[in-house]
Design an enzyme around this catalytic site. Structure first.
Site, PDB file in Angstrom:
ATOM      1  N   ASP A 159      -6.954 -60.050  38.946  1.00 45.26           N
ATOM      2  CA  ASP A 159      -6.096 -61.182  38.603  1.00 45.26           C
ATOM      3  C   ASP A 159      -4.639 -60.794  38.883  1.00 45.26           C
ATOM      4  O   ASP A 159      -4.322 -60.371  39.990  1.00 45.26           O
ATOM      5  CB  ASP A 159      -6.364 -61.568  37.136  1.00 45.26           C
ATOM      6  CG  ASP A 159      -5.634 -62.812  36.670  1.00 45.26           C
ATOM      7  OD1 ASP A 159      -6.084 -63.914  36.995  1.00 45.26           O
ATOM      8  OD2 ASP A 159      -4.604 -62.658  35.981  1.00 45.26           O
TER       9      ASP A 159
ATOM     10  N   HIS B 233     -14.703 -65.258  35.226  1.00 42.73           N
ATOM     11  CA  HIS B 233     -13.459 -64.682  35.730  1.00 42.73           C
ATOM     12  C   HIS B 233     -13.199 -63.268  35.225  1.00 42.73           C
ATOM     13  O   HIS B 233     -12.764 -62.404  35.997  1.00 42.73           O
ATOM     14  CB  HIS B 233     -12.287 -65.585  35.344  1.00 42.73           C
ATOM     15  CG  HIS B 233     -10.961 -65.073  35.798  1.00 42.73           C
ATOM     16  ND1 HIS B 233     -10.631 -64.927  37.124  1.00 42.73           N
ATOM     17  CD2 HIS B 233      -9.870 -64.671  35.096  1.00 42.73           C
ATOM     18  CE1 HIS B 233      -9.395 -64.450  37.234  1.00 42.73           C
ATOM     19  NE2 HIS B 233      -8.915 -64.292  36.014  1.00 42.73           N
TER      20      HIS B 233
END
Length: 308
Positions: free
Chosen positions: A105, A266
């Site tokens: 990320d 995620h």
């Protein structure tokens, strides 16, 4: 969490970086994303230590227990270039001049910048759930702008601070069962600190301004990743849906690109730690294509025994 690891603050120029490190063997640096801390790696780091690596998990500048300078008007104090310098200094303080690297990320953008700015330090780079910031911004669609609206909301002056700090638990959502209770508690303490919230927002403000400019300057100058790159993405997230095969995009940035999807949401380090650790171990212990004498092999994937 992190049984057998040491933890503490490491002073670097303009910042102090909270760092966990443990194990013995080739060094690996793991970089977390937003709004996590280094604790997000608590299920992956021990697996890598068990495979014979030294593992270093810092909180990025301003996140968690790390502290940096006050925000700058041009957001450069929280640019990926500044954060990358922090981490090179941290690794040198710990005795590692060359190392393998993984970022997830927001941490993946730091990892990219670190590998581009300090190629002599990075033996291999694993980039998780990302394409470069400039690639996102050059491909904006209504779908992207709707799903990733927080990029643009966070870039607004002052408003997101007021919204998030009014109810951080309402803005951010974490599940102690999926995250692990200690990881959840550390994360929750961080998001309830207004200084941390401000720094996390500065990360996004830098992304749309100074970080984008740095990436575009690199592309114009023909700068590419010199080390092998592993690209992993969460199959239950939307990166592949938005862009198709992420490897096609990354081949414009690196010569040696490989990768695949991970069956996860995620936060893959928390949701699929075994699959992620297996992928990272295989990558960090595989000789790069056309390896030369300066490439780190599986016995010393970046370790420099000389003092910093």
């Amino acid at each position: 969490m992190f049984e057998g690891f040491e933890a503490g603050l490491i002073q670097v120029e303009g910042a102090e970086i909270f760092t966990r490190h443990g194990g013995a063997g080739p060094p690996v640096l793991l970089l977390h994303g937003h709004p996590r801390t280094s604790a997000t790696w608590h299920r992956v780091a021990p697996r890598l230590v068990a495979q014979g690596f030294t593992v270093v998990c810092p909180d990025l500048r301003g996140y968690g227990r790390s502290r940096g300078p006050a925000p700058a008007a041009d957001h450069s104090a929280h640019s990926k270039r500044a954060v990358a310098r922090d981490l090179v200094a941290v690794m040198r303080t710990l005795g590692h001049r060359r190392f393998a690297l993984a970022g997830h990320d927001r941490g993946s953008y730091v990892a990219l910048r670190l590998a581009l700015d300090h190629p002599e330090a990075v033996a291999r780079a694993a980039l998780l759930d990302c394409i470069p910031i400039s690639e996102h911004l050059s491909r904006i669609t209504a779908t992207f702008a709707t799903r990733w609206y927080h990029w643009f909301f966070f870039a607004q002056p002052e408003i997101p601070e007021r919204v998030i700090n009014a109810d951080p638990d309402g803005w951010y959502h974490g599940d102690p069962l999926s995250m692990g209770q200690e990881n959840h508690d550390e994360w929750r303490a961080a998001i309830r600190n207004p200084e941390v919230v401000r720094a996390m927002l500065e990360d996004y403000r830098a992304g749309l301004t100074v970080d984008r400019r740095h990436e575009e300057e690199d592309r114009a100058a023909g700068v590419r990743l010199r080390c092998p790159a592993l690209i992993l993405w969460s199959l239950k997230d939307d990166l592949e849906e938005l862009y198709g095969d992420p490897l096609r995009i990354w081949r414009d940035w690196a010569d040696d690109v490989r990768g695949h999807g991970i069956d996860s949401g995620h936060h893959m380090a928390e949701e699929a730690p075994e699959a992620l650790a297996t992928a990272l171990t295989g990558f960090f212990t595989t000789e790069p294509e056309d390896a030369g004498p300066e490439d780190a092999g599986p016995e010393d994937a970046g370790r420099d025994p000389s003092p910093p």
